[in-house]
Write an enzyme that holds these catalytic residues in place. Structure first.
Site, mmCIF file in Angstrom:
data_model
loop_
_atom_site.group_PDB
_atom_site.id
_atom_site.type_symbol
_atom_site.label_atom_id
_atom_site.label_comp_id
_atom_site.label_asym_id
_atom_site.label_seq_id
_atom_site.Cartn_x
_atom_site.Cartn_y
_atom_site.Cartn_z
ATOM 1 N N LYS A 159 54.073 31.340 37.845
ATOM 2 C CA LYS A 159 53.691 31.450 36.430
ATOM 3 C C LYS A 159 54.535 32.519 35.759
ATOM 4 O O LYS A 159 54.596 33.670 36.236
ATOM 5 C CB LYS A 159 52.239 31.893 36.349
ATOM 6 C CG LYS A 159 51.282 30.859 35.858
ATOM 7 C CD LYS A 159 49.916 31.519 35.754
ATOM 8 C CE LYS A 159 48.909 30.598 35.163
ATOM 9 N NZ LYS A 159 47.597 31.239 35.079
HETATM 10 C C1 E4P Z 1 45.565 29.648 32.796
HETATM 11 O O1 E4P Z 1 46.395 29.415 33.645
HETATM 12 C C2 E4P Z 1 44.860 30.946 32.645
HETATM 13 O O2 E4P Z 1 44.616 31.473 33.919
HETATM 14 C C3 E4P Z 1 43.500 30.840 31.973
HETATM 15 O O3 E4P Z 1 43.179 29.528 31.619
HETATM 16 C C4 E4P Z 1 43.291 31.875 30.919
HETATM 17 O O4 E4P Z 1 42.056 31.653 30.294
HETATM 18 P P1 E4P Z 1 41.179 32.767 29.573
HETATM 19 O O5 E4P Z 1 41.468 32.706 28.126
HETATM 20 O O6 E4P Z 1 39.775 32.367 29.883
HETATM 21 O O7 E4P Z 1 41.557 34.104 30.189
#
Ligand code: E4P
Length: 246
Positions: free
Chosen positions: A84
């Site tokens: 990522k």
């Molecule tokens: C995606 O890969 C992220 O880990 C996640 O969906 C972030 O979501 P949040 O807004 O609940 O932190």
């Protein structure tokens, strides 16, 4: 639409894997914090072992060279790992460089505690890593333009954060729908992951909008699975059966 679990908590992953529901997991540094784990490599390896599918682990550098070095290291943890990278200017630079790199096959899975138990033996791991290269999940995507740029820079997945857009009064699902349409218009192969999912309706809306994947927190997945009429139906069947069974 595929379902991923958005968590670094191993007990949640174990439970959902048993139901055959997920084909991937997304993690990030905040989810690691919530899981109370600071050992990113160990946690990611165990998730790869449990799921045997696309597992996102995030870089924490903010410069492109640092991101590149981290991505090359993370890619040796397992062939199932997806790196990522945040969708900032340095991140695009890193995506471009990382997408041209190959996985270091000599270091792949080295010292893995799951060696010998894992469904992916070392020969298969090397074949998979050699054919996939280092896959990138462009994270923190909040606009269709960012998604287009990330895909152009070499990302295999782009993750629009629906809930965080909704939080500031934007229509997160419309942003996702726009990127799905743009990718279709130009035959872009990158897959769209609906991220920052906050409630069951988000899952349905993401599927209707054509997302390839939704990454869902455990609590939301459990809510989405439950329906009061299903529970009442089970109770009635059992009560009726108890009246007649011999
Ligand atoms: C995606 O890969 C992220 O880990 C996640 O969906 C972030 O979501 P949040 O807004 O609940 O932190």
């Amino acid at each position: 639409m595929d379902i991923f679990l958005d968590t670094a908590k191993l007990d949640e992953i174990r439970e959902v894997v048993k139901m055959g529901l997920i084909s991937g997991v997304t993690t990030n540094p905040s989810l690691m914090m919530r899981a109370g784990r600071g050992d990113y490599k160990e946690v990611t390896r165990e998730i790869c072992y449990l799921v045997q599918n696309r597992i996102s682990a995030e870089v924490v550098s903010t410069d492109s060279e640092g991101m590149l070095a981290e991505a090359k290291e993370i890619a040796t943890w397992s062939p199932h790992v997806v790196v990522k990278i945040p969708t900032i200017a340095a991140g695009l630079e890193a995506m471009k460089m990382v997408s041209q790199e190959e996985v270091d096959l000599d270091r792949l899975c080295q010292g893995c505690p799951w060696f010998g138990k894992c469904d992916t033996d070392i020969d298969l791991a090397r074949d998979l890593a050699a054919s996939w290269g280092i896959r990138i999940n462009a994270t923190l995507v909040f606009s269709a333009n960012q998604a287009l740029f990330a895909a152009t820079a070499g990302a295999s997945f782009v993750s629009p954060f629906i809930g965080r857009l909704d939080d500031i009064g934007h229509d997160g699902m419309q942003v996702l729908a726009d990127m799905v349409e743009i990718f279709e218009n130009y035959g872009i192969e990158a897959q769209v992951i609906a991220a920052s999912i906050r409630h069951p309706l988000h899952i349905t809306q993401a599927a209707l909008a054509g997302a390839d994947i939704a990454t869902v927190p455990y609590a939301v997945l459990m809510k989405a699975l439950k329906h009061p009429l299903t529970d009442i139906g089970v109770e009635r069947f059992l009560a009726d059966w108890a009246k007649v069974k011999k």
